[in-house]
Design a protein around this motif. Structure first.
Motif, PDB file in Angstrom:
ATOM      1  N   GLU A 137       0.867  -1.179   0.000  1.00  0.00           N
ATOM      2  CA  GLU A 137       0.000   0.000   0.000  1.00  0.00           C
ATOM      3  C   GLU A 137       0.906   1.232   0.000  1.00  0.00           C
ATOM      4  N   PRO A 138       1.550   1.543  -1.145  1.00  0.00           N
ATOM      5  CA  PRO A 138       2.569   2.599  -1.186  1.00  0.00           C
ATOM      6  C   PRO A 138       2.114   3.935  -0.614  1.00  0.00           C
ATOM      7  N   ARG A 139       0.853   4.308  -0.848  1.00  0.00           N
ATOM      8  CA  ARG A 139       0.381   5.594  -0.320  1.00  0.00           C
ATOM      9  C   ARG A 139       0.385   5.588   1.198  1.00  0.00           C
ATOM     10  N   ASN A 140      -0.102   4.503   1.810  1.00  0.00           N
ATOM     11  CA  ASN A 140      -0.081   4.410   3.279  1.00  0.00           C
ATOM     12  C   ASN A 140       1.344   4.436   3.815  1.00  0.00           C
ATOM     13  N   HIS A 141       2.245   3.748   3.120  1.00  0.00           N
ATOM     14  CA  HIS A 141       3.644   3.709   3.559  1.00  0.00           C
ATOM     15  C   HIS A 141       4.239   5.117   3.568  1.00  0.00           C
ATOM     16  N   GLU A 142       4.067   5.801   2.472  1.00  0.00           N
ATOM     17  CA  GLU A 142       4.711   7.104   2.332  1.00  0.00           C
ATOM     18  C   GLU A 142       4.037   8.192   3.154  1.00  0.00           C
ATOM     19  N   GLN A 143       2.717   8.230   3.131  1.00  0.00           N
ATOM     20  CA  GLN A 143       2.005   9.321   3.776  1.00  0.00           C
ATOM     21  C   GLN A 143       1.841   9.122   5.282  1.00  0.00           C
ATOM     22  N   TYR A 144       1.642   7.867   5.714  1.00  0.00           N
ATOM     23  CA  TYR A 144       1.316   7.619   7.118  1.00  0.00           C
ATOM     24  C   TYR A 144       2.313   6.718   7.840  1.00  0.00           C
TER      25      TYR A 144
END
Length: 199
Positions: A137-144
């Protein structure tokens, strides 16, 4: 801990290993390198298939290793390991590797054993272990800094976890740790059974 106390935990009961909110040690390995770190923010997410969530800062080497390997282990440490938890949670595996040519396991004499499904080392002396496959889940990794994973194998120390339940009575050194702040921990307490009120 003698391996004679390690028992498999059915995957549909794996969430119970984390449901009470213990501090965990996250271990990961890739291409001959390995690391371990403490994480206070880890929790179960689902029953079948079992899923977990853990927050890992961008600066950690463990995060880098699990991102490329796609697997990791959540080790559940106990009171007997409080110093280990504080140490691996406040030191950098990259710096130890650079300065001493060792990883944290070698530098601190940490004993490990092999898991059933993943290459990440399992820390001996813990009271539970969850082998996890990363759900990208790249977005979760980077953003959160949030990582989700499916639990693909689980084990626990039968002295304190059996039949899908924790039971710490008589084993104070094996009680799980719950991080407060600044190297301070609480331990899991005595059980209290609730009763359903009648209306």
């Amino acid at each position: 801990m003698s391996e004679s106390f390690r028992r498999p935990v059915p995957l549909n009961k794996a969430y119970r290993l984390l449901n009470h909110g213990p501090t965990v040690l996250v271990s990961a390995a890739h291409d001959g390198q390995r690391n371990i770190m403490a994480a206070a923010w880890a929790m179960p997410l689902d029953f079948e298939p079992p899923k977990v969530a853990v927050v890992l800062d961008k600066s950690t080497w463990t995060r880098q290793l699990l991102e490329v390997s796609g697997t990791f282990v959540l080790n559940v440490p106990c009171v007997n390991q409080a110093d280990i938890v504080q140490t691996v949670g406040s030191t950098s595996g990259l710096e130890i590797n650079r300065d001493q040519g060792q990883d944290k396991f070698q530098a601190y004499g940490l004993q490990t054993f092999a898991g059933e499904q993943v290459d990440a080392p399992m820390l001996d002396g813990c009271v539970a272990w969850l082998e996890c496959r990363l759900l990208p889940e790249p977005r979760n990794h980077e953003q959160y800094d949030l990582f989700l994973a499916e639990v693909i194998a689980a084990q626990a120390d039968s002295r304190v976890f059996s039949d899908g339940r924790w039971h710490f009575e008589g084993h104070d050194g094996l009680r799980t740790l719950h991080h407060v702040a600044g190297g301070h921990f609480l331990t899991i307490g005595d059980p209290v059974d609730g009763k359903t009120l009648s209306v």
